[in-house]
Design a protein around this motif. Structure first.
Motif, PDB file in Angstrom:
ATOM      1  N   LYS A  11     -55.016  -4.286 -37.755  1.00 12.26           N
ATOM      2  CA  LYS A  11     -55.524  -5.447 -37.036  1.00 12.26           C
ATOM      3  C   LYS A  11     -54.097  -6.541 -36.970  1.00 12.26           C
ATOM      4  CE  LYS A  11     -55.847  -8.779 -39.835  1.00 12.26           C
ATOM      5  NZ  LYS A  11     -54.379  -9.649 -40.257  1.00 12.26           N
ATOM      6  N   ILE A  12     -54.092  -7.091 -36.008  1.00 11.07           N
ATOM      7  CA  ILE A  12     -52.969  -8.170 -35.919  1.00 11.07           C
ATOM      8  C   ILE A  12     -53.289  -9.341 -35.520  1.00 11.07           C
ATOM      9  CG2 ILE A  12     -50.958  -6.470 -35.294  1.00 11.07           C
ATOM     10  CD1 ILE A  12     -51.283  -7.067 -32.163  1.00 11.07           C
ATOM     11  N   ASN A  13     -52.689 -10.469 -36.152  1.00 13.72           N
ATOM     12  CA  ASN A  13     -52.775 -11.873 -35.399  1.00 13.72           C
ATOM     13  C   ASN A  13     -52.104 -12.224 -34.303  1.00 13.72           C
ATOM     14  OD1 ASN A  13     -53.171 -11.609 -38.721  1.00 13.72           O
ATOM     15  ND2 ASN A  13     -55.078 -12.892 -37.799  1.00 13.72           N
ATOM     16  N   LEU A  14     -52.463 -12.398 -33.217  1.00 13.14           N
ATOM     17  CA  LEU A  14     -51.502 -13.016 -32.149  1.00 13.14           C
ATOM     18  C   LEU A  14     -51.260 -14.275 -32.263  1.00 13.14           C
ATOM     19  CD1 LEU A  14     -53.649 -10.504 -30.708  1.00 13.14           C
ATOM     20  CD2 LEU A  14     -52.395 -11.072 -28.908  1.00 13.14           C
ATOM     21  N   ALA A  15     -52.387 -15.075 -33.035  1.00 12.31           N
ATOM     22  CA  ALA A  15     -51.865 -16.405 -33.149  1.00 12.31           C
ATOM     23  C   ALA A  15     -52.842 -16.893 -34.592  1.00 12.31           C
ATOM     24  CB  ALA A  15     -52.113 -17.429 -32.140  1.00 12.31           C
ATOM     25  N   LEU A  16     -52.348 -17.867 -35.481  1.00 14.73           N
ATOM     26  CA  LEU A  16     -53.076 -18.200 -36.726  1.00 14.73           C
ATOM     27  C   LEU A  16     -52.726 -19.595 -36.932  1.00 14.73           C
ATOM     28  CD1 LEU A  16     -53.411 -15.963 -39.905  1.00 14.73           C
ATOM     29  CD2 LEU A  16     -53.027 -18.271 -39.926  1.00 14.73           C
ATOM     30  N   ASN A  17     -53.699 -20.413 -37.270  1.00  9.08           N
ATOM     31  CA  ASN A  17     -53.714 -21.865 -37.663  1.00  9.08           C
ATOM     32  C   ASN A  17     -54.374 -21.961 -38.946  1.00  9.08           C
ATOM     33  OD1 ASN A  17     -52.374 -22.642 -35.165  1.00  9.08           O
ATOM     34  ND2 ASN A  17     -54.442 -22.593 -34.265  1.00  9.08           N
ATOM     35  N   VAL A  18     -53.876 -22.465 -39.888  1.00 13.42           N
ATOM     36  CA  VAL A  18     -54.200 -23.030 -41.259  1.00 13.42           C
ATOM     37  C   VAL A  18     -54.836 -24.388 -40.841  1.00 13.42           C
ATOM     38  CG1 VAL A  18     -54.115 -23.341 -43.786  1.00 13.42           C
ATOM     39  CG2 VAL A  18     -52.835 -21.457 -42.403  1.00 13.42           C
ATOM     40  N   ILE A  19     -56.162 -24.511 -40.706  1.00 13.02           N
ATOM     41  CA  ILE A  19     -56.676 -25.881 -40.585  1.00 13.02           C
ATOM     42  C   ILE A  19     -57.417 -26.729 -41.742  1.00 13.02           C
ATOM     43  CG2 ILE A  19     -57.230 -24.946 -38.357  1.00 13.02           C
ATOM     44  CD1 ILE A  19     -60.144 -24.327 -39.218  1.00 13.02           C
ATOM     45  N   GLY A  20     -57.402 -26.004 -42.991  1.00 14.96           N
ATOM     46  CA  GLY A  20     -57.862 -26.641 -44.008  1.00 14.96           C
ATOM     47  C   GLY A  20     -57.755 -25.924 -45.063  1.00 14.96           C
ATOM     48  N   LYS A  21     -58.781 -26.711 -46.301  1.00 11.24           N
ATOM     49  CA  LYS A  21     -58.730 -25.702 -47.332  1.00 11.24           C
ATOM     50  C   LYS A  21     -60.139 -26.381 -48.126  1.00 11.24           C
ATOM     51  CE  LYS A  21     -56.340 -24.632 -51.764  1.00 11.24           C
ATOM     52  NZ  LYS A  21     -55.027 -24.985 -52.385  1.00 11.24           N
ATOM     53  N   ILE A  22     -60.963 -25.354 -48.672  1.00  8.57           N
ATOM     54  CA  ILE A  22     -62.258 -25.520 -49.502  1.00  8.57           C
ATOM     55  C   ILE A  22     -62.050 -24.970 -50.927  1.00  8.57           C
ATOM     56  CG2 ILE A  22     -64.771 -25.413 -49.484  1.00  8.57           C
ATOM     57  CD1 ILE A  22     -64.762 -25.201 -46.537  1.00  8.57           C
ATOM     58  N   LYS A  23     -61.930 -25.746 -51.822  1.00  4.28           N
ATOM     59  CA  LYS A  23     -61.726 -25.357 -53.294  1.00  4.28           C
ATOM     60  C   LYS A  23     -60.548 -24.610 -53.107  1.00  4.28           C
ATOM     61  CE  LYS A  23     -66.475 -25.324 -54.588  1.00  4.28           C
ATOM     62  NZ  LYS A  23     -67.625 -24.756 -55.298  1.00  4.28           N
ATOM     63  N   ASN A  24     -60.386 -23.181 -53.581  1.00  8.73           N
ATOM     64  CA  ASN A  24     -59.328 -22.523 -53.414  1.00  8.73           C
ATOM     65  C   ASN A  24     -58.969 -21.506 -52.239  1.00  8.73           C
ATOM     66  OD1 ASN A  24     -58.501 -23.288 -55.992  1.00  8.73           O
ATOM     67  ND2 ASN A  24     -59.876 -21.790 -57.090  1.00  8.73           N
ATOM     68  N   LEU A  25     -59.754 -21.679 -51.347  1.00  9.83           N
ATOM     69  CA  LEU A  25     -59.925 -20.820 -50.162  1.00  9.83           C
ATOM     70  C   LEU A  25     -59.339 -21.561 -48.855  1.00  9.83           C
ATOM     71  CD1 LEU A  25     -60.450 -18.087 -48.970  1.00  9.83           C
ATOM     72  CD2 LEU A  25     -62.910 -18.755 -48.513  1.00  9.83           C
ATOM     73  N   HIS A  26     -58.366 -21.112 -48.072  1.00  9.93           N
ATOM     74  CA  HIS A  26     -58.102 -21.821 -47.046  1.00  9.93           C
ATOM     75  C   HIS A  26     -58.815 -21.326 -45.960  1.00  9.93           C
ATOM     76  CE1 HIS A  26     -54.110 -22.255 -49.692  1.00  9.93           C
ATOM     77  NE2 HIS A  26     -53.998 -23.240 -48.555  1.00  9.93           N
TER      78      HIS A  26
END
Length: 281
Positions: A11-26
């Motif tokens: 699998k490849i990520n052509l684009a990836l945004n980190v949009i938040g965090k819930i407890k310990n999981l982004h």
């Protein structure tokens, strides 16, 4: 039982945004695709009190005793979904570890798919998705080897016949720690992919996107920035981007010849680094 062969595509990520965090999981959103680089899984039912799992191939060393495959089978056994059936599984690892290519997660997804389709486990597709998420947060991406977009709510929309790219995959001699990379995320991006469209796979749109984890990875592993700069300045790609949390850097092209030329130039500069041409499927 006959032995079955399964291609477990990277699998490849052509684009990836980190949009938040819930407890310990982004929380992330991503435009992703699959490529014609794959691990080969051999699987068959056996008469044995235990599952037998083996790894071989170039990237099989240092795989932990507890991994995505053992975790999947442990979950299925504890839920009594396999009805005491046991399996021999041998995986030839052609996908590097700690690369951002999701090799282990895709292995688990493909084995889960096989067991479901062959009716060794009889549950709904909704339950299959739940099981995949118990194994790992990205395992559900591999339940279909079709390009897609995962939005901020974790909903995946698949797209058949999305635009295809020829690519050059490059990797230094080290891998990136996913845990370490995510632990350094301090800023979040506003969600962009809640209305996914096939046009988001166009080269014009993808050029305007990014991988939020790149800056963090490049700060921690400065050689990754050096690789990206070289690829951008020497091989005239459409764009260059890290996949996942690294350490693979991917250069994208419209022709196979361009990717082959880029590979030759890269090998001259970085003789000890892994690189391979491929294409999206």
């Amino acid at each position: 039982m006959n032995i079955h062969k399964i291609k477990s595509f990277a699998k490849i990520n052509l684009a990836l945004n980190v949009i938040g965090k819930i407890k310990n999981l982004h929380k992330i959103e991503s435009i992703f695709s699959f490529i014609n680089l794959y691990d080969l899984i051999l699987i068959k039912k056996i008469s044995s009190p235990k599952h037998k799992i083996f790894f071989c191939g170039k990237f099989s060393s240092n795989i932990k005793k507890v991994n995505t495959v053992t975790k999947l089978l442990d979950i299925l056994d504890k839920k009594k979904l396999l009805k005491n059936n046991k399996f021999y599984i041998k995986i030839k690892k052609n996908i590097p570890q700690k690369s951002g290519l999701g090799g282990g997660s895709m292995n688990a997804a493909n084995i889960l798919n096989f067991l479901h389709k062959r009716k060794f486990i009889n549950v709904s597709q909704k339950q299959i998705i739940k099981i995949s998420k118990l194994v790992g947060s990205d395992v559900n991406l591999g339940l279909e080897s079709t390009s897609g977009i995962i939005n901020s709510k974790g909903i995946i929309k698949r797209f058949d016949n999305s635009p295809k790219f020829f690519i050059l995959l490059t990797k230094p001699v080290f891998g990136c720690s996913t845990k370490k990379i995510y632990s350094k995320v301090k800023k979040f991006t506003k969600s962009k992919y809640n209305s996914p469209k096939k046009s988001m796979f166009s080269q014009k749109y993808l050029k305007s996107q990014k991988n939020d984890l790149e800056k963090i990875a490049f700060f921690s592993y400065f050689k990754l920035q050096k690789i990206k700069n070289f690829l951008m300045n020497s091989s005239n790609p459409l764009f260059v981007r890290m996949t996942g949390s690294g350490s693979v850097i991917v250069a994208y092209y419209l022709s196979n010849l361009d990717s082959v030329i880029a590979k030759a130039r890269f090998k001259r500069k970085f003789k000890n680094y892994w690189c391979i041409t491929s294409k999206t499927i």
